[in-house]
Design a protein around this motif. Structure first.
Motif, PDB file in Angstrom:
ATOM      1  N   ARG A  79      91.415  69.096  74.976  1.00  0.00           N
ATOM      2  CA  ARG A  79      91.024  68.596  73.649  1.00  0.00           C
ATOM      3  C   ARG A  79      90.197  67.302  73.727  1.00  0.00           C
ATOM      4  O   ARG A  79      89.141  67.225  73.099  1.00  0.00           O
ATOM      5  CB  ARG A  79      92.277  68.416  72.782  1.00  0.00           C
ATOM      6  CG  ARG A  79      91.997  68.292  71.305  1.00  0.00           C
ATOM      7  CD  ARG A  79      93.279  68.405  70.478  1.00  0.00           C
ATOM      8  NE  ARG A  79      94.169  69.486  70.877  1.00  0.00           N
ATOM      9  CZ  ARG A  79      93.970  70.792  70.634  1.00  0.00           C
ATOM     10  NH1 ARG A  79      92.902  71.171  69.999  1.00  0.00           N
ATOM     11  NH2 ARG A  79      94.843  71.701  71.024  1.00  0.00           N
ATOM     12  N   VAL A 105      89.015  79.587  70.865  1.00  0.00           N
ATOM     13  CA  VAL A 105      88.710  79.861  69.456  1.00  0.00           C
ATOM     14  C   VAL A 105      89.915  79.544  68.570  1.00  0.00           C
ATOM     15  O   VAL A 105      89.764  78.975  67.483  1.00  0.00           O
ATOM     16  CB  VAL A 105      88.236  81.321  69.282  1.00  0.00           C
ATOM     17  CG1 VAL A 105      88.175  81.721  67.825  1.00  0.00           C
ATOM     18  CG2 VAL A 105      86.881  81.515  69.956  1.00  0.00           C
ATOM     19  N   GLU A 106      91.104  79.895  69.047  1.00  0.00           N
ATOM     20  CA  GLU A 106      92.322  79.640  68.267  1.00  0.00           C
ATOM     21  C   GLU A 106      92.792  78.198  68.388  1.00  0.00           C
ATOM     22  O   GLU A 106      93.379  77.647  67.464  1.00  0.00           O
ATOM     23  CB  GLU A 106      93.446  80.584  68.727  1.00  0.00           C
ATOM     24  CG  GLU A 106      93.163  82.040  68.406  1.00  0.00           C
ATOM     25  CD  GLU A 106      94.121  82.999  69.098  1.00  0.00           C
ATOM     26  OE1 GLU A 106      95.154  82.541  69.651  1.00  0.00           O
ATOM     27  OE2 GLU A 106      93.822  84.209  69.102  1.00  0.00           O
ATOM     28  N   TYR A 108      90.898  75.353  69.210  1.00  0.00           N
ATOM     29  CA  TYR A 108      89.985  74.256  68.905  1.00  0.00           C
ATOM     30  C   TYR A 108      89.020  74.726  67.819  1.00  0.00           C
ATOM     31  O   TYR A 108      88.037  75.422  68.104  1.00  0.00           O
ATOM     32  CB  TYR A 108      89.215  73.797  70.140  1.00  0.00           C
ATOM     33  CG  TYR A 108      88.565  72.449  69.927  1.00  0.00           C
ATOM     34  CD1 TYR A 108      89.228  71.282  70.277  1.00  0.00           C
ATOM     35  CD2 TYR A 108      87.312  72.344  69.329  1.00  0.00           C
ATOM     36  CE1 TYR A 108      88.653  70.038  70.063  1.00  0.00           C
ATOM     37  CE2 TYR A 108      86.721  71.107  69.112  1.00  0.00           C
ATOM     38  CZ  TYR A 108      87.409  69.961  69.474  1.00  0.00           C
ATOM     39  OH  TYR A 108      86.841  68.735  69.256  1.00  0.00           O
ATOM     40  N   PRO A 109      89.303  74.356  66.565  1.00  0.00           N
ATOM     41  CA  PRO A 109      88.488  74.834  65.446  1.00  0.00           C
ATOM     42  C   PRO A 109      87.040  74.349  65.522  1.00  0.00           C
ATOM     43  O   PRO A 109      86.778  73.154  65.606  1.00  0.00           O
ATOM     44  CB  PRO A 109      89.177  74.252  64.211  1.00  0.00           C
ATOM     45  CG  PRO A 109      90.528  73.807  64.660  1.00  0.00           C
ATOM     46  CD  PRO A 109      90.415  73.522  66.129  1.00  0.00           C
ATOM     47  N   ASP A 111      82.754  76.401  65.057  1.00  0.00           N
ATOM     48  CA  ASP A 111      81.996  77.643  64.954  1.00  0.00           C
ATOM     49  C   ASP A 111      81.513  77.983  66.358  1.00  0.00           C
ATOM     50  O   ASP A 111      80.509  77.444  66.826  1.00  0.00           O
ATOM     51  CB  ASP A 111      80.821  77.484  63.987  1.00  0.00           C
ATOM     52  CG  ASP A 111      80.006  78.762  63.875  1.00  0.00           C
ATOM     53  OD1 ASP A 111      80.575  79.855  64.091  1.00  0.00           O
ATOM     54  OD2 ASP A 111      78.798  78.672  63.594  1.00  0.00           O
ATOM     55  N   TRP A 112      82.270  78.848  67.033  1.00  0.00           N
ATOM     56  CA  TRP A 112      81.965  79.216  68.412  1.00  0.00           C
ATOM     57  C   TRP A 112      81.110  80.477  68.419  1.00  0.00           C
ATOM     58  O   TRP A 112      81.526  81.510  67.915  1.00  0.00           O
ATOM     59  CB  TRP A 112      83.247  79.473  69.205  1.00  0.00           C
ATOM     60  CG  TRP A 112      84.072  78.258  69.430  1.00  0.00           C
ATOM     61  CD1 TRP A 112      85.242  77.918  68.806  1.00  0.00           C
ATOM     62  CD2 TRP A 112      83.792  77.200  70.350  1.00  0.00           C
ATOM     63  NE1 TRP A 112      85.706  76.723  69.286  1.00  0.00           N
ATOM     64  CE2 TRP A 112      84.837  76.255  70.237  1.00  0.00           C
ATOM     65  CE3 TRP A 112      82.768  76.957  71.260  1.00  0.00           C
ATOM     66  CZ2 TRP A 112      84.875  75.090  71.000  1.00  0.00           C
ATOM     67  CZ3 TRP A 112      82.810  75.800  72.020  1.00  0.00           C
ATOM     68  CH2 TRP A 112      83.855  74.882  71.888  1.00  0.00           C
TER      69      TRP A 112
END
Length: 189
Positions: A79, A105-106, A108-109, A111-112
């Motif tokens: 993080r 993806v779950e 670390y919010p 737009d990946w």
């Protein structure tokens, strides 16, 4: 680009993750390869070298987004490292495991944009030998594991698929950049 946008490059060894990332950076200096924390030895370029104690501290704080062991080392997406990467621009994260993508993806919010880079097993062997890798056998085993990983996660949705034996690094970078521009525009509309 506004908001937190990042790129995940997934693929087997020698599929071109480093090369495409360099082409992205040449196209736009906002793109920067995310330097995973590496606990172990060997190649240090492109990594933040760390210790087992650092890993333990991150784990205790709940700051490990994903960790995996490969080639006798532990590779960590953390993080604090991601926070710094997003402050610097658009991070490009290299992964070879779908579980790692899902954890990112779950965990670390942002737009990946999920990009599958691919090349054949034979091409991986040719590229690995051509660049003088001392561990081509291990890389071929990793290619096999990546193929199995894809087969096990056949329902995985990719925003873009690129065959790096036919798409040049510059073309791949342009297509990824266009994808991110479209996604950024969609989030501001």
């Amino acid at each position: 680009m506004s908001g937190k946008h990042g790129v995940v490059l997934y693929g087997p060894p020698a599929a071109g993750k480093d090369t495409v990332t360099r082409a992205l950076t040449e196209l736009n200096l906002q793109y920067t390869q995310f330097a995973r924390l590496k606990i172990g030895s060997g190649k240090s370029s492109g990594y933040r070298m760390g210790t087992a104690e650092q890993l333990h501290t991150l784990e205790e704080a709940g700051d490990v987004v994903y960790a995996n062991a490969r080639y006798g080392n532990t590779y960590v997406i953390d993080r604090p490292g991601l926070n710094a990467a997003f402050e610097a621009g658009v991070p490009v994260v290299h992964l070879g495991q779908v579980d790692g993508i899902q954890a990112l993806v779950e965990g670390y919010p942002a737009d990946w944009a999920l990009v599958l880079l691919w090349c054949s097993r034979d091409e991986t062997a040719r590229r690995s030998e051509g660049r003088g890798d001392a561990d081509t056998t291990a890389r071929m085993a990793a290619w096999d594991a990546t193929r199995e990983d894809l087969d096990m996660h056949a329902a995985m949705t990719w925003n873009l698929r690129l065959d790096t034996t036919t798409a040049s690094p510059q073309e791949s970078a342009r297509r990824i950049d266009q994808l991110l521009a479209q996604r950024a525009e969609a989030t501001t509309s």
